[in-house]
Design a protein around this motif. Structure first.
Motif, PDB file in Angstrom:
ATOM      1  N   HIS A 137      30.434  40.511  37.336  1.00 18.31           N
ATOM      2  CA  HIS A 137      30.822  40.778  35.945  1.00 18.31           C
ATOM      3  C   HIS A 137      31.580  39.612  35.317  1.00 18.31           C
ATOM      4  O   HIS A 137      32.104  39.744  34.207  1.00 18.31           O
ATOM      5  N   GLU A 138      31.664  38.506  36.032  1.00 17.82           N
ATOM      6  CA  GLU A 138      32.344  37.285  35.526  1.00 17.82           C
ATOM      7  C   GLU A 138      33.708  37.634  34.925  1.00 17.82           C
ATOM      8  O   GLU A 138      34.010  37.286  33.766  1.00 17.82           O
ATOM      9  N   VAL A 139      34.517  38.325  35.724  1.00 21.42           N
ATOM     10  CA  VAL A 139      35.774  38.884  35.204  1.00 21.42           C
ATOM     11  C   VAL A 139      36.772  37.786  34.842  1.00 21.42           C
ATOM     12  O   VAL A 139      37.008  36.857  35.610  1.00 21.42           O
ATOM     13  N   ASP A 140      37.358  37.910  33.630  1.00 20.47           N
ATOM     14  CA  ASP A 140      38.364  36.962  33.142  1.00 20.47           C
ATOM     15  C   ASP A 140      39.783  37.506  33.299  1.00 20.47           C
ATOM     16  O   ASP A 140      40.750  36.751  33.268  1.00 20.47           O
ATOM     17  N   LEU A 141      39.875  38.832  33.354  1.00 18.92           N
ATOM     18  CA  LEU A 141      41.201  39.458  33.371  1.00 18.92           C
ATOM     19  C   LEU A 141      41.160  40.692  34.271  1.00 18.92           C
ATOM     20  O   LEU A 141      40.289  41.547  34.102  1.00 18.92           O
ATOM     21  N   ARG A 146      41.143  30.435  31.819  1.00 23.00           N
ATOM     22  CA  ARG A 146      41.222  31.700  31.082  1.00 23.00           C
ATOM     23  C   ARG A 146      41.673  32.862  31.969  1.00 23.00           C
ATOM     24  O   ARG A 146      42.187  33.860  31.496  1.00 23.00           O
ATOM     25  N   PHE A 147      41.458  32.746  33.273  1.00 19.14           N
ATOM     26  CA  PHE A 147      41.658  33.911  34.143  1.00 19.14           C
ATOM     27  C   PHE A 147      43.130  34.344  34.191  1.00 19.14           C
ATOM     28  O   PHE A 147      44.034  33.540  34.307  1.00 19.14           O
ATOM     29  N   ARG A 148      43.329  35.665  34.148  1.00 23.21           N
ATOM     30  CA  ARG A 148      44.676  36.238  34.297  1.00 23.21           C
ATOM     31  C   ARG A 148      44.620  37.445  35.239  1.00 23.21           C
ATOM     32  O   ARG A 148      43.657  38.217  35.213  1.00 23.21           O
ATOM     33  N   PHE A 149      45.692  37.603  36.020  1.00 20.82           N
ATOM     34  CA  PHE A 149      45.856  38.793  36.868  1.00 20.82           C
ATOM     35  C   PHE A 149      47.091  39.518  36.358  1.00 20.82           C
ATOM     36  O   PHE A 149      48.218  39.028  36.498  1.00 20.82           O
ATOM     37  N   GLN A 150      46.877  40.685  35.755  1.00 24.53           N
ATOM     38  CA  GLN A 150      48.012  41.444  35.208  1.00 24.53           C
ATOM     39  C   GLN A 150      48.318  42.635  36.110  1.00 24.53           C
ATOM     40  O   GLN A 150      47.443  43.461  36.387  1.00 24.53           O
ATOM     41  N   HIS A 151      49.556  42.714  36.509  1.00 20.59           N
ATOM     42  CA  HIS A 151      49.980  43.779  37.420  1.00 20.59           C
ATOM     43  C   HIS A 151      50.917  44.736  36.687  1.00 20.59           C
ATOM     44  O   HIS A 151      51.931  44.305  36.122  1.00 20.59           O
ATOM     45  N   ILE A 152      50.554  46.024  36.707  1.00 24.44           N
ATOM     46  CA  ILE A 152      51.326  47.016  35.952  1.00 24.44           C
ATOM     47  C   ILE A 152      52.310  47.697  36.894  1.00 24.44           C
ATOM     48  O   ILE A 152      51.918  48.402  37.834  1.00 24.44           O
TER      49      ILE A 152
END
Ligand code: NAD
Ligand code: TDX
Length: 354
Positions: free
Chosen positions: A75-79, A128-134
Motif C-alpha cells: 500500500h506504499e504507506v506514508d504514515l 515523507r514517512f511518519r510513525f505516529q504513536h497514540i
C-alpha cells in the motif's frame, strides 16, 4: 498520504478513520485499517465505509512480522497511526500479559517493520514517512489535587500494568527515533469520550446501565478526577500532529475539562432525566459506591500548551456540550449497544448465529 491506521475498529480508531475520510481533506489518499478484532474491535463501527475505494480493512495483528511489512509495501504507506492496544485498566489488573503482547511487543514489531520499510524508500517518499504513536496521560502517573497538569517534560511514573505497557511502548518509539532516525511522533492524551465508546468504560457503561435500570457503579468515593477530551477534538489533533508535528517530539492532548467521577455520573443522570425520564425516582437513585480499583490513580490533568503554541490546537467541545452529544448518540444507537451487550457483534463476525 497513504495511511495505515492500526486498531481502527476500536473506539478512537473508528472515529479517526471516519474523520480522515470525511473531514481531514485532500491530504488523505487512502486508508488501510489493520485490526485484530479483539473483544474491543467492532467492524460495525465502520460498516458504512466498506465499499469505498479509498478504504481497506485487514483483520490481523500489529505483531505479525509477515503481514505488516507486506501491507506497508503493497500500500506504499506514508504514515502509520498506531492505535491498536489493549486499553482497559481493569482488564490489565486482572490479566496483564495481553497488554505486554500487544502494547509492547506489538509496537516493537510495528516499529521494526516501519524502520525496514523506510530503509527501502528513497527521496521524497523516504522523507515523507511518519510513525505516529497514540499514547496516554497515564504514563505520567497520578497528580494530587493542587499539582500542576502533566507537561511533556513530566517524568514517567506509570501505576497500572496498562500504563506501564504504554510507557514501555513510548520509550521504544523514542529509542527508534534516537537510534535509527525513524520520523516518530508521539501523542499522550487524556480520557476520551464520544460515539462508539465500548461500554466497559465509565461514560458508556453509566449511560447503558442507567437506561437498563441497573446499578451505576462508582469506584471508591467518586472523587477521582479525569480530564475529559471529546473524541472528535482528539482526532483533529492527531491529524494536525501527523501532518505538521516535528519528528521525534511528543505532544500532550487534553480536554481542559477536569471533573470528578461522581460529577460525570451525576451529569449523565441529569441529561437522561431530561431525555428519558424514569417513572418514580431519577437516575441518580441507581448510583452505588463499590470497592475501589486497586492502585486507582487519583487525578489526571493534561497541559496541552505545546500543541496549542506550535500547531494552534485547542478543544472545541466543553464537557457539557460533548456529553450532550454523547448521550444523544447512545440514545440514537441503542441497536449498536444491544449488539455489544448481548455479544452479537462477536457472533456476527465469527459467522455464527446468535
Ligand atoms: P479500544 O480498546 O476501543 O480499541 C483498540 C482496538 O485495537 C480494537 O479495535 C482492537 O481490536 C484492536 N487491537 C487490539 N490488539 C490488537 C493487535 N494486536 N493488533 C491489531 N489490532 C489490535 O481502544 P481506544 O480507546 O480506541 O484506544 C485507542 C488507543 O488510544 C490505544 O492505544 C489507547 O491506549 C490510547 N488511548 C485511549 C484513551 C481513551 O480514553 N480511550 C486515552 C488515551 C490513550
Ligand atoms: O465502573 C466504573 N466505575 C468507575 O468509577 C468504571 C469502568 C470506571 N470508574 C472510574 C475509574 C476511573 O477513575 O472512572 C474513571 C474512568 O475509568 P475508565 O473509563 O476505565 O478510564 P481510565 O481508567 O481513566 O482510562 C481511560 O483513559 C486513559 C482509558 O480506558 C485508557 O485507555 C486511557 O489511556
Amino acid at each position: 498520504m497513504k495511511i495505515l491506521v492500526t486498531g481502527g475498529c476500536g473506539f478512537i480508531g473508528s472515529n479517526l478513520v471516519r474523520y480522515l475520510l470525511e473531514e481531514a481533506g485532500e491530504g488523505v489518499e487512502k486508508i488501510v485499517n489493520l485490526d485484530l478484532l479483539t473483544y474491543a474491535g467492532n467492524p460495525a463501527n465502520l460498516s458504512d465505509l466498506e465499499n469505498r475505494d479509498d478504504y481497506t480493512f485487514v483483520q490481523g495483528d500489529i505483531g505479525d512480522t509477515e503481514l505488516v511489512p507486506r501491507l506497508l509495501k503493497e500500500h506504499e504507506v506514508d504514515l502509520v497511526m498506531n492505535l491498536a492496544a489493549e486499553s482497559h485498566v481493569d482488564r490489565s489488573i486482572d490479566s496483564p500479559e495481553p497488554f505486554i503482547q500487544t502494547n509492547v511487543t506489538g509496537t516493537l514489531r510495528l516499529l521494526e517493520a516501519a524502520r525496514h520499510h523506510v530503509a527501502e524508500r528513497s527521496g521524497e517518499a523516504k522523507d515523507r514517512f511518519r510513525f505516529q504513536h497514540i499514547s496516554t496521560d497515564e504514563v505520567y502517573g497520578s497528580l494530587d489535587r493542587d499539582e500542576p497538569a502533566f507537561t511533556e517534560k513530566t517524568p514517567f511514573a506509570p501505576n497500572s500494568p496498562y500504563a506501564a505497557s504504554k510507557a514501555s511502548a513510548d520509550f521504544l518509539v523514542r529509542a527508534y527515533h534516537h537510534t535509527f532516525g525513524l520520523a516518530t511522533l508521539t501523542t499522550n492524551c487524556s480520557n476520551n469520550y464520544g460515539s462508539f465508546h465500548f461500554p466497559e468504560k465509565l461514560i458508556p457503561l453509566i449511560i447503558l446501565n442507567a437506561l437498563e435500570g441497573r446499578p451505576l457503579p462508582i469506584y471508591g468515593d467518586g472523587s477521582n478526577i479525569r480530564d475529559w477530551l471529546y473524541v472528535g477534538d482528539h482526532c483533529r489533533a492527531l491529524w494536525l500532529v501527523a501532518t505538521r508535528g516535528r519528528p521525534g517530539e511528543t505532544y500532550n492532548i487534553g480536554g481542559d475539562s477536569e471533573r470528578t467521577n461522581i460529577d460525570i455520573v451525576r451529569t449523565i443522570c441529569r441529561l437522561l432525566d431530561e431525555r428519558r425520564p424514569r417513572p418514580g425516582k431519577g437516575y441518580e437513585s441507581l448510583i452505588e459506591f463499590v470497592k475501589d480499583r486497586p492502585g486507582h490513580d487519583q487525578r489526571y490533568a493534561v497541559d496541552f500548551s505545546k500543541l496549542n503554541a506550535e500547531l494552534g490546537w485547542s478543544p472545541t467541545q466543553t464537557l457539557e456540550s460533548g456529553l450532550e452529544k454523547t448521550v444523544d448518540w447512545y440514545l440514537e444507537h441503542l441497536d449498536w449497544c444491544r449488539d455489544i451487550t448481548n455479544n452479537n457483534y462477536q457472533r456476527q463476525r465469527l459467522g455464527t448465529t446468535p
